[in-house]
Design a protein around this motif. Sequence first.
Motif, PDB file in Angstrom:
ATOM      1  N   GLU A 118     -24.568  76.604 -10.659  1.00  0.00           N
ATOM      2  CA  GLU A 118     -23.512  77.442 -10.263  1.00  0.00           C
ATOM      3  C   GLU A 118     -22.342  76.819 -10.617  1.00  0.00           C
ATOM      4  O   GLU A 118     -21.511  77.537 -11.036  1.00  0.00           O
ATOM      5  N   GLY A 119     -22.165  75.529 -10.294  1.00  0.00           N
ATOM      6  CA  GLY A 119     -20.784  74.975 -10.468  1.00  0.00           C
ATOM      7  C   GLY A 119     -20.698  74.910 -12.134  1.00  0.00           C
ATOM      8  O   GLY A 119     -19.353  75.038 -12.506  1.00  0.00           O
ATOM      9  N   ARG A 120     -21.698  74.698 -12.890  1.00  0.00           N
ATOM     10  CA  ARG A 120     -21.236  74.580 -14.232  1.00  0.00           C
ATOM     11  C   ARG A 120     -20.712  76.047 -14.765  1.00  0.00           C
ATOM     12  O   ARG A 120     -19.937  76.062 -15.654  1.00  0.00           O
ATOM     13  N   ARG A 121     -21.322  77.005 -14.241  1.00  0.00           N
ATOM     14  CA  ARG A 121     -20.943  78.489 -14.495  1.00  0.00           C
ATOM     15  C   ARG A 121     -19.654  78.811 -14.144  1.00  0.00           C
ATOM     16  O   ARG A 121     -18.737  79.276 -14.861  1.00  0.00           O
ATOM     17  N   ASP A 122     -19.171  78.648 -12.824  1.00  0.00           N
ATOM     18  CA  ASP A 122     -17.781  78.693 -12.284  1.00  0.00           C
ATOM     19  C   ASP A 122     -17.651  77.800 -11.077  1.00  0.00           C
ATOM     20  O   ASP A 122     -18.061  78.161 -10.014  1.00  0.00           O
ATOM     21  N   PRO A 123     -17.044  76.923 -11.383  1.00  0.00           N
ATOM     22  CA  PRO A 123     -16.661  75.896 -10.459  1.00  0.00           C
ATOM     23  C   PRO A 123     -15.600  76.433  -9.468  1.00  0.00           C
ATOM     24  O   PRO A 123     -15.525  75.724  -8.281  1.00  0.00           O
ATOM     25  N   TYR A 124     -14.810  77.472  -9.667  1.00  0.00           N
ATOM     26  CA  TYR A 124     -13.592  77.648  -9.272  1.00  0.00           C
ATOM     27  C   TYR A 124     -13.619  77.991  -7.402  1.00  0.00           C
ATOM     28  O   TYR A 124     -12.819  77.543  -6.537  1.00  0.00           O
ATOM     29  N   PRO A 125     -14.668  79.075  -7.257  1.00  0.00           N
ATOM     30  CA  PRO A 125     -15.029  79.151  -5.856  1.00  0.00           C
ATOM     31  C   PRO A 125     -15.402  77.979  -5.029  1.00  0.00           C
ATOM     32  O   PRO A 125     -14.947  77.856  -3.756  1.00  0.00           O
ATOM     33  N   LEU A 126     -16.289  77.101  -5.540  1.00  0.00           N
ATOM     34  CA  LEU A 126     -16.657  75.827  -4.925  1.00  0.00           C
ATOM     35  C   LEU A 126     -15.563  74.953  -4.726  1.00  0.00           C
ATOM     36  O   LEU A 126     -15.349  74.086  -3.784  1.00  0.00           O
ATOM     37  N   TYR A 127     -14.498  74.871  -5.599  1.00  0.00           N
ATOM     38  CA  TYR A 127     -13.212  74.004  -5.590  1.00  0.00           C
ATOM     39  C   TYR A 127     -12.353  74.560  -4.208  1.00  0.00           C
ATOM     40  O   TYR A 127     -12.008  73.623  -3.477  1.00  0.00           O
ATOM     41  N   GLU A 128     -12.511  75.861  -3.914  1.00  0.00           N
ATOM     42  CA  GLU A 128     -11.731  76.208  -2.967  1.00  0.00           C
ATOM     43  C   GLU A 128     -12.296  75.831  -1.745  1.00  0.00           C
ATOM     44  O   GLU A 128     -11.663  75.924  -0.681  1.00  0.00           O
ATOM     45  N   ASP A 175      -7.963  77.466 -16.983  1.00  0.00           N
ATOM     46  CA  ASP A 175      -9.156  77.165 -17.319  1.00  0.00           C
ATOM     47  C   ASP A 175      -9.342  76.012 -18.043  1.00  0.00           C
ATOM     48  O   ASP A 175      -9.589  75.936 -19.247  1.00  0.00           O
ATOM     49  N   SER A 176      -9.288  74.778 -17.555  1.00  0.00           N
ATOM     50  CA  SER A 176      -8.849  73.520 -18.223  1.00  0.00           C
ATOM     51  C   SER A 176     -10.135  73.013 -18.968  1.00  0.00           C
ATOM     52  O   SER A 176     -11.363  73.145 -18.496  1.00  0.00           O
ATOM     53  N   PRO A 177      -9.983  72.687 -20.281  1.00  0.00           N
ATOM     54  CA  PRO A 177     -11.033  72.365 -20.976  1.00  0.00           C
ATOM     55  C   PRO A 177     -11.919  70.860 -20.543  1.00  0.00           C
ATOM     56  O   PRO A 177     -13.029  70.243 -20.788  1.00  0.00           O
ATOM     57  N   VAL A 178     -11.086  69.959 -19.824  1.00  0.00           N
ATOM     58  CA  VAL A 178     -11.361  68.765 -18.933  1.00  0.00           C
ATOM     59  C   VAL A 178     -11.316  69.255 -17.485  1.00  0.00           C
ATOM     60  O   VAL A 178     -10.260  69.373 -17.041  1.00  0.00           O
ATOM     61  N   GLN A 179     -12.280  69.548 -16.837  1.00  0.00           N
ATOM     62  CA  GLN A 179     -12.320  69.630 -15.366  1.00  0.00           C
ATOM     63  C   GLN A 179     -12.108  68.712 -14.391  1.00  0.00           C
ATOM     64  O   GLN A 179     -11.635  68.902 -13.383  1.00  0.00           O
TER      65      GLN A 179
END
Length: 405
Positions: A14-24, A287-291
């Motif tokens: 889930e995080g690898r696909r779309d980490p942004y909601p988890l960041y929030e 959408d940074s290439p380095v997260q």
Amino acid sequence: MDIETIVGRLLGPEGRRDPYPLYEQLRAVGPAAQTDEYMVMVTGYEEANEVLRTPAFGVLDPELSAQFVADYADHQGKTLLGDSILERNAPDHGRMRSLIASVFTPRRVALLAPAVTAAVDGLLDELAAHGDRPLDFLDAFAFRLPIGVICELLGVPEQDRHLFRPLAADLTATLEVLIEDEELLAADRAAAELAQYFADLTARRRADPKDDLVSALVATADADPRRLSDTELLANLALLLIAGFETTGNLLGNALALLLQRPDVAARLRDGTLDPAALVDEVLRYDSPVQLTSRIALADGLTVGGRPVPRLTGVLLLLGAANRDPRRFPDPARFDPARRDGQPLSFGGGPHYCLGAQLARLEATTALPALLRRFPGLAPAGPAVRRERLVLRGYRTLPVVLNGR
């Protein structure tokens, strides 16, 4: 949701696909969250920036890695870059970086502009010859451009350049937070092959110097062997090669995916009313290439966001989250190349700021407008597929047609 669950999801599919909601969800805990006794995760921009610029927060160097990772010395995939500036602290980091920076100069990069333009035009000609058949933008352009540029700069012969993308993909798996046994074995093989390749190339350049970066580094190192050992020379050449195209290829792919979703932005870039540098900055932010990157507390008495960080505590800097910190970037979930709210942290900061940042920007700001002007009908040819990576974020495939609209 508790922190342990959020972190588990972030490190999973889930995080690898779309980490942004988890960041929030992590941000709701605070700009710095204690995930366990030995780790702090940072989502705040100012907090991450401060850690990056504080020398007492160091990288996990070979000595520390050997202390904390039981099989570290058994895997060349782990140890190769340990001899580079990526994984060294002071004084070794400064010693090596100053030598590399003396030959990999802003002036040398700026002089590459005509060569980058020529490389872009050549690749666009090849795309045009492809006709209306679907193609993978990553294979056909996004990675070929930076591979060609960094190899030209280093002095890697053209007939060898096809070797490096799969080797980089295998080796950079060791930069991820979690790695499978099969991936580690592939990384070991890639590290051995890269080290041998550069050992052979440096030997040839010692015997027959050229006007390239490898020859310059060999000459500079040989003039004072105390500044750069043979092992460090090979490790830093491997790093320059991989870093010279891995993140830039992902930057170009992430940028085009966003432009295909926002034809209004693409039109402004095409007609010259949008500054390419502003677009690239916003792609890096959005959408940074380095997260993420990591640091470790090398001294007592350190804090992050008011939270004590005892010596030898790890600090995971979620750059992708910091780049969407609403305290720094208003309405951060909106992709807006017109914003002027501050620099993203995608190239890091402080002593370890990316040496290749100027080159990556040059390639992206040259390539993206030229691509859209040459092919105004560029359109998706199927769903884009993400890579299964968290640290290095990009696409595995990005199918397009050149005249789809």
